[in-house]
Design a protein around this motif. Structure first.
Motif, PDB file in Angstrom:
ATOM      1  N   CYS B 234      41.047  47.218  25.118  1.00 30.16           N
ATOM      2  CA  CYS B 234      42.161  48.119  25.403  1.00 30.16           C
ATOM      3  C   CYS B 234      43.002  47.638  26.570  1.00 30.16           C
ATOM      4  N   LEU B 235      42.375  46.976  27.534  1.00 28.00           N
ATOM      5  CA  LEU B 235      43.094  46.607  28.746  1.00 28.00           C
ATOM      6  C   LEU B 235      44.269  45.668  28.464  1.00 28.00           C
ATOM      7  N   PRO B 236      44.009  44.524  27.831  1.00 26.54           N
ATOM      8  CA  PRO B 236      45.159  43.663  27.550  1.00 26.54           C
ATOM      9  C   PRO B 236      46.131  44.322  26.590  1.00 26.54           C
ATOM     10  N   LEU B 237      45.615  45.173  25.738  1.00 27.14           N
ATOM     11  CA  LEU B 237      46.488  45.832  24.775  1.00 27.14           C
ATOM     12  C   LEU B 237      47.452  46.769  25.493  1.00 27.14           C
ATOM     13  N   ALA B 238      46.940  47.448  26.532  1.00 24.26           N
ATOM     14  CA  ALA B 238      47.806  48.338  27.307  1.00 24.26           C
ATOM     15  C   ALA B 238      48.946  47.548  27.930  1.00 24.26           C
ATOM     16  N   ASN B 239      48.614  46.338  28.303  1.00 20.98           N
ATOM     17  CA  ASN B 239      49.604  45.436  28.873  1.00 20.98           C
ATOM     18  C   ASN B 239      50.769  45.200  27.925  1.00 20.98           C
ATOM     19  N   VAL B 240      50.479  45.264  26.619  1.00 23.14           N
ATOM     20  CA  VAL B 240      51.515  45.029  25.620  1.00 23.14           C
ATOM     21  C   VAL B 240      52.174  46.327  25.209  1.00 23.14           C
ATOM     22  N   ILE B 241      51.334  47.381  25.083  1.00 22.27           N
ATOM     23  CA  ILE B 241      51.848  48.611  24.480  1.00 22.27           C
ATOM     24  C   ILE B 241      52.734  49.386  25.448  1.00 22.27           C
ATOM     25  N   ILE B 242      52.367  49.423  26.729  1.00 21.53           N
ATOM     26  CA  ILE B 242      53.157  50.216  27.676  1.00 21.53           C
ATOM     27  C   ILE B 242      54.600  49.722  27.766  1.00 21.53           C
ATOM     28  N   PRO B 243      54.819  48.408  27.879  1.00 18.91           N
ATOM     29  CA  PRO B 243      56.213  47.959  27.845  1.00 18.91           C
ATOM     30  C   PRO B 243      56.931  48.381  26.578  1.00 18.91           C
ATOM     31  N   MET B 244      56.212  48.405  25.454  1.00 16.83           N
ATOM     32  CA  MET B 244      56.859  48.842  24.210  1.00 16.83           C
ATOM     33  C   MET B 244      57.357  50.273  24.349  1.00 16.83           C
ATOM     34  N   PHE B 245      56.501  51.133  24.944  1.00 18.67           N
ATOM     35  CA  PHE B 245      56.880  52.527  25.066  1.00 18.67           C
ATOM     36  C   PHE B 245      58.085  52.716  25.966  1.00 18.67           C
ATOM     37  N   THR B 246      58.137  51.933  27.046  1.00 19.16           N
ATOM     38  CA  THR B 246      59.269  52.120  27.944  1.00 19.16           C
ATOM     39  C   THR B 246      60.508  51.382  27.454  1.00 19.16           C
ATOM     40  N   ASN B 247      60.287  50.269  26.763  1.00 14.86           N
ATOM     41  CA  ASN B 247      61.441  49.522  26.270  1.00 14.86           C
ATOM     42  C   ASN B 247      62.232  50.301  25.236  1.00 14.86           C
ATOM     43  N   ILE B 248      61.572  51.264  24.586  1.00 15.93           N
ATOM     44  CA  ILE B 248      62.282  51.975  23.541  1.00 15.93           C
ATOM     45  C   ILE B 248      63.484  52.695  24.113  1.00 15.93           C
ATOM     46  N   LEU B 249      63.438  53.006  25.418  1.00 15.16           N
ATOM     47  CA  LEU B 249      64.595  53.673  25.997  1.00 15.16           C
ATOM     48  C   LEU B 249      65.798  52.745  25.998  1.00 15.16           C
ATOM     49  N   GLY B 250      65.534  51.452  26.183  1.00 11.50           N
ATOM     50  CA  GLY B 250      66.627  50.495  26.173  1.00 11.50           C
ATOM     51  C   GLY B 250      67.206  50.325  24.787  1.00 11.50           C
ATOM     52  N   GLY B 251      66.371  50.569  23.799  1.00 17.25           N
ATOM     53  CA  GLY B 251      66.838  50.423  22.430  1.00 17.25           C
ATOM     54  C   GLY B 251      67.042  48.975  22.076  1.00 17.25           C
ATOM     55  N   SER B 252      67.368  48.729  20.849  1.00 18.81           N
ATOM     56  CA  SER B 252      67.641  47.371  20.432  1.00 18.81           C
ATOM     57  C   SER B 252      69.109  47.265  20.082  1.00 18.81           C
ATOM     58  N   LEU B 253      69.817  46.503  20.893  1.00 17.41           N
ATOM     59  CA  LEU B 253      71.265  46.410  20.732  1.00 17.41           C
ATOM     60  C   LEU B 253      71.679  45.993  19.335  1.00 17.41           C
ATOM     61  N   VAL B 254      71.056  44.893  18.874  1.00 16.83           N
ATOM     62  CA  VAL B 254      71.533  44.317  17.628  1.00 16.83           C
ATOM     63  C   VAL B 254      71.253  45.233  16.452  1.00 16.83           C
ATOM     64  N   THR B 294      58.222  50.477  34.015  1.00 14.72           N
ATOM     65  CA  THR B 294      57.288  49.782  33.138  1.00 14.72           C
ATOM     66  C   THR B 294      56.306  48.953  33.946  1.00 14.72           C
ATOM     67  N   ILE B 295      56.853  48.175  34.890  1.00 13.43           N
ATOM     68  CA  ILE B 295      55.971  47.323  35.693  1.00 13.43           C
ATOM     69  C   ILE B 295      54.948  48.177  36.432  1.00 13.43           C
ATOM     70  N   LEU B 296      55.426  49.280  37.017  1.00 14.79           N
ATOM     71  CA  LEU B 296      54.534  50.158  37.771  1.00 14.79           C
ATOM     72  C   LEU B 296      53.429  50.721  36.877  1.00 14.79           C
ATOM     73  N   LEU B 297      53.833  51.209  35.701  1.00 12.14           N
ATOM     74  CA  LEU B 297      52.863  51.816  34.786  1.00 12.14           C
ATOM     75  C   LEU B 297      51.813  50.810  34.370  1.00 12.14           C
ATOM     76  N   VAL B 298      52.260  49.595  34.048  1.00  5.56           N
ATOM     77  CA  VAL B 298      51.299  48.576  33.616  1.00  5.56           C
ATOM     78  C   VAL B 298      50.283  48.315  34.717  1.00  5.56           C
ATOM     79  N   ASP B 299      50.784  48.191  35.953  1.00  3.04           N
ATOM     80  CA  ASP B 299      49.865  47.916  37.060  1.00  3.04           C
ATOM     81  C   ASP B 299      48.891  49.065  37.268  1.00  3.04           C
ATOM     82  N   LEU B 300      49.401  50.303  37.205  1.00  2.77           N
ATOM     83  CA  LEU B 300      48.521  51.451  37.418  1.00  2.77           C
ATOM     84  C   LEU B 300      47.508  51.574  36.290  1.00  2.77           C
ATOM     85  N   SER B 301      47.938  51.225  35.077  1.00  3.72           N
ATOM     86  CA  SER B 301      47.042  51.396  33.938  1.00  3.72           C
ATOM     87  C   SER B 301      45.806  50.517  34.064  1.00  3.72           C
TER      88      SER B 301
END
Lengths: 380, 314
Positions: B234-254, B294-301
């Motif tokens: 779960c640990l490395p996975l959190a590293n991947v998943i949390i950015p996904m959750f926060t990146n969704i706010l940025g949306g995908s331009l294209v 995102t960076i903060l959340l990943v570190d805290l997680s």
């Protein structure tokens, strides 16, 4: 066991002492095998990975086409001709088999227009089908030879033409050249900057490290899209500004990697020994510690190439690509996207090219990583 | 732990301040004035610039801007994209649309990725593993907009399964079906990423000693993997998943552009192209906050998921 006293040794006659070996000199046996260096070792492992070898072959093919492709036919990348816009693909031999034969199906045409030689010159209509009557008008679908219809029956545009009548093959070759160039330039710069920055931060440590890593964090906190957009708006479109936009944030991950490598190696005994001998800091950094990370650096560079290609086409897609006549894969894709529903081939070919290129680079870098660092094997 | 969090948040605010400063200066120093309508008389233009403090030195402007943001929660007013609408409102109006599509795509991609990753790890070097690995390479390599274009042509246009573009006015099923293609286009990448990471992690943990213990207790391979190995991954996975959750706010331009979705993604390009400086700065701040969080959340997680990792360091 009786201990021989030094003072009353038993008497050994001199003849009893014989040389074990007298005729030939004693030597270690010569190694039958050849020494294998780091790179040779990696090459041996790399060659076993069939997918990666295929990938590198494909990459080389695309590189070859991107350099020499435009001279395969007579058309230039910016030869505009409004009489031959949006032609479908037509390839000399394949056209006899019904593939890429320069035909197009027009739907919902009025039957009474078919006789009009202005709209349909002689020989352009190949097949008329699906005749029907709608609202008392006879309609049909027509399969036409677009080349005859546009008055250029002897031309062969292998991948068709775009909305300005430019040959797509030439544009795609040139586009892949531009894209590859942008990718390679930006990755090279990223790696060089990253190595120097990471090496200094990792080697000196302490306050220097803290400040440098804070700077990294600040730069890294800017979203890539935002940085690239601001940069291109500021410096105008062009290869240089796109490369710069990709560099601004791109070096950070390399710098982080190099820094962690330095943290690992800088306290080794051999470094201490070298330092005791009075080796300068710069020599320690670049000659003693850095070569440890040559494998990861090469792998990292190859991993970043597809990323750079992607970013370039991404920027082109949101309208921040190259200046008008110059094509890149991204520019072609976004131009094709505008006419996707009418002329899908204009999107399909660049899409295929970029997909193949990205897949190849990913497989290649996977193979490289496995070759340089066998412990990582199988961890995809 | 609390002290660490506070320290991190203070550092984050400092970083944010620097970013905001840089962003503000870069945007304001960009060529072209905010008010450039040639039909307006010079007097009006001057009056408008004076109202927005645009005629003053950049530092003074920055002071006004900071005062507005910090004291009054005023992020500036959009001038061109949506005239005289507060920039904050322009953003908040578009966030839900982006959020909706991206959350659906995460809901699709996370379970699929986890399932595929587990299957691939359990059947390592068997046919299903190879198929999944090939899929991963394909999905990671092919850009999402290529998938989007191809699906738009073949699924919507040729087969007529889905609407070609997003329909914001439609309701119910029609609305959802018009969201299907963007959701799928956005999901391919995350599926592949999650699968790749999970497989890599599971393959490593499957050979560890506690797995042997679990099997000697009588668990079969699947039970042992799901109950014991999975947690460790779960640990490395959190590293991947949390950015996904926060990146969704940025949306995908294209993706938003291809399917004409009125989300956050297109807003930035639009505002930059229109020289709408207040809105641009607001969007930049928004993006930066998201990525810093995102960076903060990943570190805290790290500390929450795996208490063995000591955050304080040293």
């Amino acid at each position: 066991m009786n201990i021989v006293d030094k003072n009353n040794m038993p008497d050994f006659p001199k003849e009893k002492f014989v040389f074990v070996q007298q005729d030939t000199a004693i030597k270690d046996e010569r190694f039958e095998t050849k020494p294998i260096g780091f790179f040779k070792d990696a090459m041996i492992r790399f060659r076993k990975n069939k997918a990666s070898v295929t990938a590198i072959v494909i990459i080389l093919c695309i590189a070859f086409i991107s350099i020499f492709g435009p001279s395969f036919n007579a058309y230039g990348f910016n030869d505009q001709d409004v009489t031959r816009t949006n032609l479908p693909p037509r390839i000399p031999v394949l056209e006899n088999f019904g593939i890429a034969d320069g035909t197009r199906i027009l739907t919902n045409r009025r039957v009474d227009n078919l006789e009009d030689t202005k709209k349909y010159p002689e020989g352009s209509i190949i097949e008329v089908f699906n005749r029907r009557t709608e609202k008392r008008v006879e309609m049909c679908d027509v399969k036409i030879n677009a080349y005859v219809q546009n008055g250029c029956p002897d031309d062969y545009f292998w991948l068709g033409t775009d909305y300005l009548g430019r040959d797509l093959w030439t544009r795609m070759c040139r586009g892949s050249r531009v894209s590859l160039m942008i990718a390679i330039l930006s990755v090279l710069a990223n790696i060089v900057i990253g190595i120097i920055y990471g090496a200094i931060a990792g080697y000196y440590g302490g306050k220097v490290d803290m400040v440098m890593m804070r700077i990294c964090e600040i730069v890294g906190a800017f979203p890539q899209v935002v940085v690239a957009t601001l940069f291109i708006m500021f410096f105008g479109t062009g290869i240089f500004s796109i490369v710069m936009a990709l560099i601004i944030r791109g070096w950070i991950s390399t710098a982080r990697m190099i820094r962690s490598q330095f943290l690992r190696f800088k306290n080794r005994e051999y470094v201490l020994a070298a330092r005791t001998l009075g080796v300068k800091d710069s020599a320690l950094i670049f000659r003693h510690i850095l070569p440890n990370s040559i494998g990861p650096i090469i792998t990292k560079a190859m991993i970043e190439v597809p990323g750079a290609i992607f970013s370039e086409s991404f920027l082109a897609f949101i309208g921040l690509g190259l200046q008008a006549p110059e094509p890149s894969i991204g520019v072609l894709l976004s131009e094709g996207q505008k006419v996707l529903l009418h002329y899908p081939s204009q999107t399909l070919f660049p899409a295929l090219l970029i997909s193949i290129l990205m897949i190849s680079f990913n497989l290649f870098s996977n193979g490289l990583r496995d070759a340089f660092d066998p412990t990582m094997r199988g961890i995809d | 732990m609390t002290r660490y969090i506070i320290e991190r948040i203070v550092a984050m605010l400092l970083t944010l301040f620097i970013i905001v400063t840089i962003a503000f200066c870069v945007v304001r120093l960009m060529p072209g004035s905010v008010y450039d309508n040639p039909e307006l008389p010079q007097k009006v233009l001057d009056a408008l610039e004076a109202r927005d403090h645009l005629n003053e030195p950049i530092l003074v402007q920055y002071g006004y801007f900071l005062k507005g943001v910090v004291l009054e929660g005023d992020w500036g007013t959009s001038i061109k994209v949506e005239p005289s609408v507060p920039a904050f409102d322009v953003l908040t109006k578009r966030i839900p649309i982006t959020l909706e599509i991206n959350i659906y795509s995460l809901l699709l991609s996370l379970p699929l990725g986890i399932i595929c990753g587990t299957i691939a790890a359990l059947r390592k070097n068997k046919l299903s593993d190879h198929i999944i690995s090939a899929m991963v390479v394909l999905f990671i390599s092919v850009p999402s907009f290529v998938f989007a274009s191809l699906m738009q042509y073949f699924l919507s246009f040729k087969l007529n399964l889905f609407p070609i573009v997003y329909e914001s006015s439609a309701v119910g099923w029609m609305r959802f079906s018009s969201m299907c293609l963007p959701i799928m286009a956005l999901a391919f990448g995350p599926i592949a990423t999650v699968t790749r990471y999970l497989r890599g992690e599971l393959v490593e943990t499957v050979n560890s000693e506690f797995m042997t213990l679990a099997k000697t207790k009588g668990l079969n391979q699947v039970q042992a993997t799901v109950r014991h190995a999975f947690r460790n991954s779960c640990l490395p996975l959190a590293n991947v998943i949390i950015p996904m959750f926060t990146n969704i706010l940025g949306g995908s331009l294209v993706i938003e552009q291809i399917f004409s979705i009125p989300g956050v993604g297109g807003l930035m390009v639009k505002s930059i192209n229109a020289n709408d400086h207040p809105l641009t700065v607001a969007i930049l701040i928004f993006y930066s906050i998201v990525s810093l969080l995102t960076i903060l959340l990943v570190d805290l997680s790290y500390g929450i998921i795996d208490p063995r990792i000591r955050l304080e360091g040293k």
